[in-house]
Design a protein around this motif. Sequence first.
Motif, mmCIF file in Angstrom:
data_model
loop_
_atom_site.group_PDB
_atom_site.id
_atom_site.type_symbol
_atom_site.label_atom_id
_atom_site.label_comp_id
_atom_site.label_asym_id
_atom_site.label_seq_id
_atom_site.Cartn_x
_atom_site.Cartn_y
_atom_site.Cartn_z
ATOM 1 N N GLY A 161 0.927 -1.336 -0.085
ATOM 2 C CA GLY A 161 -0.006 0.178 0.019
ATOM 3 C C GLY A 161 0.782 1.243 0.080
ATOM 4 O O GLY A 161 2.116 1.144 -0.043
ATOM 5 N N CYS A 162 0.287 2.648 0.024
ATOM 6 C CA CYS A 162 0.912 3.625 -0.170
ATOM 7 C C CYS A 162 -0.012 4.821 0.390
ATOM 8 O O CYS A 162 -1.350 4.755 0.270
ATOM 9 C CB CYS A 162 0.920 3.852 -1.564
ATOM 10 N N ASN A 163 0.609 5.785 1.150
ATOM 11 C CA ASN A 163 -0.089 6.883 1.896
ATOM 12 C C ASN A 163 -0.141 8.014 0.895
ATOM 13 O O ASN A 163 -0.977 9.080 1.116
ATOM 14 C CB ASN A 163 0.491 7.304 3.093
ATOM 15 N N HIS A 164 0.472 8.161 -0.099
ATOM 16 C CA HIS A 164 0.424 9.213 -1.169
ATOM 17 C C HIS A 164 -0.724 9.109 -1.936
ATOM 18 O O HIS A 164 -1.230 8.137 -2.081
ATOM 19 C CB HIS A 164 1.792 9.170 -1.932
ATOM 20 N N ARG A 165 -1.009 10.084 -2.573
ATOM 21 C CA ARG A 165 -2.184 10.127 -3.739
ATOM 22 C C ARG A 165 -1.875 10.864 -4.951
ATOM 23 O O ARG A 165 -2.558 11.829 -5.316
ATOM 24 C CB ARG A 165 -3.480 10.924 -3.001
ATOM 25 N N CYS A 166 -0.874 10.381 -5.560
ATOM 26 C CA CYS A 166 -0.378 10.626 -6.866
ATOM 27 C C CYS A 166 -1.582 10.790 -7.761
ATOM 28 O O CYS A 166 -2.170 9.798 -7.631
ATOM 29 C CB CYS A 166 0.648 10.100 -7.221
ATOM 30 N N SER A 167 -1.720 12.030 -8.529
ATOM 31 C CA SER A 167 -3.171 11.973 -9.021
ATOM 32 C C SER A 167 -3.197 11.099 -10.385
ATOM 33 O O SER A 167 -4.377 10.819 -10.794
ATOM 34 C CB SER A 167 -3.289 13.488 -9.615
ATOM 35 N N PHE A 168 -2.063 10.542 -10.865
ATOM 36 C CA PHE A 168 -2.271 9.704 -11.894
ATOM 37 C C PHE A 168 -2.280 8.230 -11.458
ATOM 38 O O PHE A 168 -2.443 7.098 -12.410
ATOM 39 C CB PHE A 168 -0.866 9.696 -12.813
ATOM 40 N N CYS A 169 -2.497 7.872 -10.262
ATOM 41 C CA CYS A 169 -2.038 6.494 -9.749
ATOM 42 C C CYS A 169 -3.203 5.950 -8.855
ATOM 43 O O CYS A 169 -3.991 6.840 -8.223
ATOM 44 C CB CYS A 169 -0.968 6.493 -8.950
ATOM 45 N N ILE A 170 -3.671 4.726 -9.193
ATOM 46 C CA ILE A 170 -4.918 4.294 -8.489
ATOM 47 C C ILE A 170 -4.557 3.094 -7.534
ATOM 48 O O ILE A 170 -5.304 2.330 -7.005
ATOM 49 C CB ILE A 170 -6.009 3.679 -9.668
ATOM 50 N N ILE A 171 -3.022 2.984 -7.449
ATOM 51 C CA ILE A 171 -2.569 1.807 -6.564
ATOM 52 C C ILE A 171 -3.209 2.243 -5.085
ATOM 53 O O ILE A 171 -3.697 1.096 -4.452
ATOM 54 C CB ILE A 171 -0.908 1.808 -6.630
ATOM 55 N N PRO A 172 -3.199 3.428 -4.617
ATOM 56 C CA PRO A 172 -3.665 3.444 -3.224
ATOM 57 C C PRO A 172 -5.102 2.703 -3.095
ATOM 58 O O PRO A 172 -5.620 2.247 -2.074
ATOM 59 C CB PRO A 172 -3.603 4.674 -2.658
ATOM 60 N N SER A 173 -5.955 3.044 -3.971
ATOM 61 C CA SER A 173 -7.149 2.607 -3.755
ATOM 62 C C SER A 173 -7.556 0.968 -4.243
ATOM 63 O O SER A 173 -8.223 0.427 -3.792
ATOM 64 C CB SER A 173 -8.257 3.351 -5.152
ATOM 65 N N SER A 179 8.552 -2.322 -2.570
ATOM 66 C CA SER A 179 7.294 -1.900 -1.890
ATOM 67 C C SER A 179 6.689 -0.634 -2.934
ATOM 68 O O SER A 179 7.106 -0.458 -3.856
ATOM 69 C CB SER A 179 7.735 -1.072 -0.728
ATOM 70 N N GLN A 180 5.731 -0.011 -2.584
ATOM 71 C CA GLN A 180 5.148 1.122 -3.402
ATOM 72 C C GLN A 180 5.900 2.426 -3.082
ATOM 73 O O GLN A 180 6.138 2.974 -3.917
ATOM 74 C CB GLN A 180 3.578 1.376 -3.038
ATOM 75 N N ASP A 181 6.446 2.463 -1.794
ATOM 76 C CA ASP A 181 7.264 3.538 -1.404
ATOM 77 C C ASP A 181 8.066 3.346 -0.236
ATOM 78 O O ASP A 181 7.702 3.269 0.892
ATOM 79 C CB ASP A 181 5.960 4.767 -0.868
ATOM 80 N N VAL A 217 11.949 4.511 -4.382
ATOM 81 C CA VAL A 217 12.339 5.436 -3.310
ATOM 82 C C VAL A 217 11.567 6.486 -3.435
ATOM 83 O O VAL A 217 12.227 7.152 -4.675
ATOM 84 C CB VAL A 217 13.776 5.608 -2.918
ATOM 85 N N TYR A 218 10.750 6.910 -2.824
ATOM 86 C CA TYR A 218 9.960 8.334 -3.137
ATOM 87 C C TYR A 218 10.835 9.325 -2.611
ATOM 88 O O TYR A 218 11.691 9.330 -1.666
ATOM 89 C CB TYR A 218 8.659 8.429 -2.067
ATOM 90 N N PRO A 219 10.853 10.663 -3.199
ATOM 91 C CA PRO A 219 12.215 11.546 -2.858
ATOM 92 C C PRO A 219 11.971 12.462 -1.636
ATOM 93 O O PRO A 219 11.713 13.683 -1.642
ATOM 94 C CB PRO A 219 12.043 12.372 -4.196
ATOM 95 N N LYS A 221 0.407 15.894 -7.564
ATOM 96 C CA LYS A 221 0.508 15.783 -6.098
ATOM 97 C C LYS A 221 1.731 15.016 -5.625
ATOM 98 O O LYS A 221 2.121 14.083 -4.879
ATOM 99 C CB LYS A 221 -0.798 14.965 -5.719
ATOM 100 N N ARG A 222 2.835 15.406 -6.157
ATOM 101 C CA ARG A 222 4.236 15.294 -5.882
ATOM 102 C C ARG A 222 5.069 16.334 -5.271
ATOM 103 O O ARG A 222 4.935 17.419 -5.800
ATOM 104 C CB ARG A 222 5.027 14.514 -7.140
ATOM 105 N N PRO A 223 6.130 15.962 -4.540
ATOM 106 C CA PRO A 223 6.846 16.912 -4.198
ATOM 107 C C PRO A 223 7.657 17.702 -5.249
ATOM 108 O O PRO A 223 8.130 17.408 -6.430
ATOM 109 C CB PRO A 223 8.158 16.146 -3.319
HETATM 110 S S1 SF4 Z 1 2.514 6.744 -7.772
HETATM 111 FE FE1 SF4 Z 1 3.532 5.613 -6.041
HETATM 112 S S2 SF4 Z 1 3.827 7.082 -4.418
HETATM 113 FE FE2 SF4 Z 1 2.435 7.892 -5.977
HETATM 114 S S3 SF4 Z 1 0.251 7.068 -4.960
HETATM 115 FE FE3 SF4 Z 1 0.986 5.724 -6.526
HETATM 116 S S4 SF4 Z 1 2.134 4.295 -5.452
HETATM 117 FE FE4 SF4 Z 1 1.817 5.778 -4.099
#
Ligand code: SF4
Length: 449
Positions: free
Chosen positions: A151-163, A195-197, A240-242, A278-280
């Motif tokens: 899993g992942c606590n980020h919510r990058c707008s292009f990604c549906i992995i957290p859901s 991992s995801q992050d 590795v998330y930056p 929604k990235r740094p």
């Molecule tokens: S791109 Fe990576 S860091 Fe961003 S929400 Fe998806 S899994 Fe998490």
Amino acid sequence: MSLQSSKSTSPKVGFVSLGCPKALVDSERILTQLRVEGYDLVQAYDDADVVVVNTCGFIDSAVAESLDAIGEAMAENGKVIVTGCLGKRAEIIRAAHPGVLSISGPQDYASVMDAVHLALPPQHNPYIDLLPDYGLKLTPKHYAYLKISEGCNHRCSFCIIPSMRGDLVSRPVDEVLREAEKLVRGGVKELLVVSQDTSAYGVDVKYAEHTWREKSYQTRMKALCEGLGELGVWTRLHYVYPYPHVDDIIPLMAEGKILPYLDIPFQHASPRILKLMKRPGAVDKTLERIQRWRSTCPELTIRSTFIVGFPGETEDEFEQLLDFLDEAQLDRVGAFAYSPVEGAKANDLPDPVDEAVKQERLARFMERQALISEARLEAKVGTVQRCIVDNIDGDLAIARSMADAPEIDGLVQIQDGREAGLQPGEFVDVMIMGNDEHDLYGEVDYAAG
Ligand code: SF4
């Protein structure tokens, strides 16, 4: 498709493994459990009593590939259990293949095993004693993926992995270190941390401390790296998330505790686009940090991924990205033209980039980076690189240096590999004699050995 085989009268399961290294780790867990329970794993659909398909659902092409694989298994065998990321979108699977026996999501090993038991009751037999304690692996024996969290606590707008995979859940550090230890005892020479992050490891458990080899370790990326560094094999960090605390592990790389290799997806270099993603977004700081990392650890290899043609990306913003490539001088880069993923927030953004423009930008991006990657490889000609041999092919040994992750990076062709009697999994020093855009070639360096 990855199937394993053995001859016996046990109930027989076919296994198709699709998707990313994280899905591969799930497949390995399920395969291990199947073997523990005495199931036989077979190569051909015809020989299988039931087929498990571990799917990927990350981008549209992966969804199509997964649906095709399920369709093939249905046509060839007819008894199919579906699991993995696409399992989270069961309606798509049911619409295409209504006859599948069961559908479950990623890491839902229990549901897969329940479905297998229902379709094919296990037989009691002594196979459990034959199972190596490091489990079954789909990767060659000398490297293995080590999954540290889900899993992942980020919510990058292009990604549906957290859901699909939910919020971050970290495995306790002692459990991960014990698994790594077993893998090393089983012959693994290179651990690939996934991992995801990876840099968020332990945030969810407040960096809980656990004991391994009579020493206390926090559930935290740096402590994990220190522990893995004790095992005397290569450890490579992926995804590795930056975050700023990535800085803390660079000295461990400089000391040789873990490989000087960072797989760190930057995704873009325009602060506005990064914000939309929604990235740094502090790109200047990123460049400064890359310079600092390299001054602490000159051997550092940086791999990254980028998305071009994100909704609203202007020509100027794209050029900022090209300028970033010039300044950052990354070693390895993957890039994708933005493609909308069903359910992603980025789909609601205005001003989508025209498909032809996206492709044209992708081509320019790749062209620019190809020159950089090639020049960075060329700089290695005349140096001696420590490599690990993956396989022997004719007279050549196909190996990788510390800068090359399996499957995604380049290779080192050792011209006299067979003559030198090299074996898969062996470490060897190689004098680098030439390069192309992706790969290096050379000969065994006996002086260094
Ligand atoms: S791109 Fe990576 S860091 Fe961003 S929400 Fe998806 S899994 Fe998490």
